[in-house]
Each structure stands twice: as C-alpha cells, then as structure tokens.
Motif scaffolding. Sequence first.
Motif, PDB file in Angstrom:
ATOM      1  N   ASP A 256       0.843  -1.202   0.000  1.00  0.00           N
ATOM      2  CA  ASP A 256       0.000   0.000   0.000  1.00  0.00           C
ATOM      3  C   ASP A 256       0.876   1.250   0.000  1.00  0.00           C
ATOM      4  O   ASP A 256       0.647   2.185  -0.768  1.00  0.00           O
ATOM      5  N   TYR A 257       1.886   1.253   0.848  1.00  0.00           N
ATOM      6  CA  TYR A 257       2.750   2.433   0.973  1.00  0.00           C
ATOM      7  C   TYR A 257       3.731   2.560  -0.192  1.00  0.00           C
ATOM      8  O   TYR A 257       4.115   3.662  -0.561  1.00  0.00           O
ATOM      9  N   GLU A 258       4.118   1.453  -0.791  1.00  0.00           N
ATOM     10  CA  GLU A 258       4.951   1.531  -1.998  1.00  0.00           C
ATOM     11  C   GLU A 258       4.194   2.261  -3.105  1.00  0.00           C
ATOM     12  O   GLU A 258       4.722   3.147  -3.773  1.00  0.00           O
ATOM     13  N   ILE A 259       2.926   1.906  -3.266  1.00  0.00           N
ATOM     14  CA  ILE A 259       2.090   2.558  -4.283  1.00  0.00           C
ATOM     15  C   ILE A 259       1.853   4.016  -3.914  1.00  0.00           C
ATOM     16  O   ILE A 259       1.983   4.908  -4.750  1.00  0.00           O
ATOM     17  N   LEU A 260       1.507   4.282  -2.654  1.00  0.00           N
ATOM     18  CA  LEU A 260       1.301   5.666  -2.203  1.00  0.00           C
ATOM     19  C   LEU A 260       2.540   6.510  -2.479  1.00  0.00           C
ATOM     20  O   LEU A 260       2.434   7.621  -3.028  1.00  0.00           O
ATOM     21  N   ASN A 261       3.715   6.027  -2.125  1.00  0.00           N
ATOM     22  CA  ASN A 261       4.947   6.792  -2.317  1.00  0.00           C
ATOM     23  C   ASN A 261       5.244   7.043  -3.793  1.00  0.00           C
ATOM     24  O   ASN A 261       5.761   8.101  -4.148  1.00  0.00           O
ATOM     25  N   LYS A 262       4.894   6.107  -4.661  1.00  0.00           N
ATOM     26  CA  LYS A 262       5.080   6.333  -6.105  1.00  0.00           C
ATOM     27  C   LYS A 262       4.210   7.491  -6.590  1.00  0.00           C
ATOM     28  O   LYS A 262       4.634   8.303  -7.396  1.00  0.00           O
ATOM     29  N   ILE A 263       2.989   7.559  -6.104  1.00  0.00           N
ATOM     30  CA  ILE A 263       2.096   8.657  -6.496  1.00  0.00           C
ATOM     31  C   ILE A 263       2.615   9.977  -5.941  1.00  0.00           C
ATOM     32  O   ILE A 263       2.659  10.993  -6.642  1.00  0.00           O
ATOM     33  N   LEU A 264       3.024   9.972  -4.681  1.00  0.00           N
ATOM     34  CA  LEU A 264       3.514  11.208  -4.052  1.00  0.00           C
ATOM     35  C   LEU A 264       4.814  11.704  -4.695  1.00  0.00           C
ATOM     36  O   LEU A 264       5.053  12.908  -4.762  1.00  0.00           O
ATOM     37  N   ASP A 265       5.646  10.786  -5.183  1.00  0.00           N
ATOM     38  CA  ASP A 265       6.900  11.169  -5.859  1.00  0.00           C
ATOM     39  C   ASP A 265       6.649  12.033  -7.089  1.00  0.00           C
ATOM     40  O   ASP A 265       7.505  12.811  -7.496  1.00  0.00           O
ATOM     41  N   GLN A 266       5.481  11.896  -7.704  1.00  0.00           N
ATOM     42  CA  GLN A 266       5.162  12.648  -8.922  1.00  0.00           C
ATOM     43  C   GLN A 266       4.701  14.072  -8.639  1.00  0.00           C
ATOM     44  O   GLN A 266       4.600  14.876  -9.557  1.00  0.00           O
ATOM     45  N   GLN A 267       4.423  14.391  -7.390  1.00  0.00           N
ATOM     46  CA  GLN A 267       3.911  15.725  -7.055  1.00  0.00           C
ATOM     47  C   GLN A 267       5.065  16.727  -7.037  1.00  0.00           C
ATOM     48  O   GLN A 267       6.128  16.441  -6.517  1.00  0.00           O
ATOM     49  N   LYS A 268       4.824  17.901  -7.577  1.00  0.00           N
ATOM     50  CA  LYS A 268       5.894  18.883  -7.734  1.00  0.00           C
ATOM     51  C   LYS A 268       5.920  19.953  -6.648  1.00  0.00           C
ATOM     52  O   LYS A 268       6.849  20.716  -6.568  1.00  0.00           O
ATOM     53  N   GLU A 269       4.896  20.019  -5.821  1.00  0.00           N
ATOM     54  CA  GLU A 269       4.838  21.069  -4.815  1.00  0.00           C
ATOM     55  C   GLU A 269       4.578  20.459  -3.445  1.00  0.00           C
ATOM     56  O   GLU A 269       4.489  19.244  -3.307  1.00  0.00           O
TER      57      GLU A 269
END
Length: 192
Positions: free
Chosen positions: A32-45
Amino acid sequence: MNKKTWYKLLVLLVINFLLTPNIYSQTKSNEDYEILNKILDQQKETIFLVELNSNKFVIDQIKLFQKFEDDKMYFELDSLKQSSNIKNDTLLTSEIFNKTNYTHFINQLEENSKWDKKWIKNKIKFHKNKSNKYIYISKPVYTINKKFALVYVGKKTSVFTIVFIKNEELNWEEYKIIFPMLKQPRVNVMKE
C-alpha cells in the motif's frame, strides 16, 4: 522424541502461528505504501495529503460494473467501459474487470482507515479538510492474483483511478488512468 524436544517444537509452532498473520499484514501494508509513495513522488509542490484513505469510490465503480454484468445490461456496461477508458484495453477487461475479481475487490472496502506518516517517504503534511492544495489517495484494492492494484486519486480539479501493475522485478508501476473526471474548482463570489 523426548519431552524436551517436543516442547521446543511446540513453542516454535506457536511462535510461527502468531507471527505469520502479522508478516502477511505487514507485507500488504508495505505494498500500500509503496504505491502511495510512487504517487507522491510525482507531485511537484508541497503535499497536503488527506489522512483518510477510504477506497469507497473505487469499490462503488466496481459494484456498477458488477451490477451491469449480472443484470445483463450490456449497452450500459459498454458505455461505462467507454467512459472509464477501459473499453479497448484487453488487459484491463480480461485481468481486472471480470466477475472473478468483483467480489474480491468489494471485500476490500475500507471506509475509515488512515495513512500513517511513519511509512511515507515524502515530506507531507496531513490535511483533514479538503481545500485548495490537497491530494486524496485511497487505499489500494488488489486483484485476486495480486498483479494489479486500483487507487483513487482526487485533486483540486480532477479525480481519477490509477491502475498499477506488478512488473517482473515485483515492483509496482503505473499502467493507466481510468475513471477520469474533471471537477470545477470552487469560486468565491463577492457580494456587493
């Protein structure tokens, strides 16, 4: 087998029995957290993550697919597949959106769970109220074979579901965005 050896064996079996469920749940949590962190890595701000991670939206979409299939409402099912961006994707229709997975997805409904900051790699701030700068990311739901995961993401002007696929190295990678919808941002109207 003497009594002492038998006792040691019994203790090892009890320890194994007690630890096995915890190891399983930890592994699922890690995914769950691996997927969450992948999504958060794409955020620029700066990220204001909504702490609640209900996967109800994804489950509601799955229930709609299930209903249309069970009731043999093929025109509606075809329209839903078209608007959901999955109609011409054989992988999605054969591996994810099928009767075998529907019940499995629905059984994963979690409405009141929350993200835990200690598992999140990115610097985030939790945001309990949805306002301008936030991102809502649901808890993933997994296919029976655990090769695919669906995650709902909500932002200020859009909501969508990301399909993740497990690659050959057993890491999760983004495959496709489905259920895309635009939201109209709130506008404050000044009264004279």
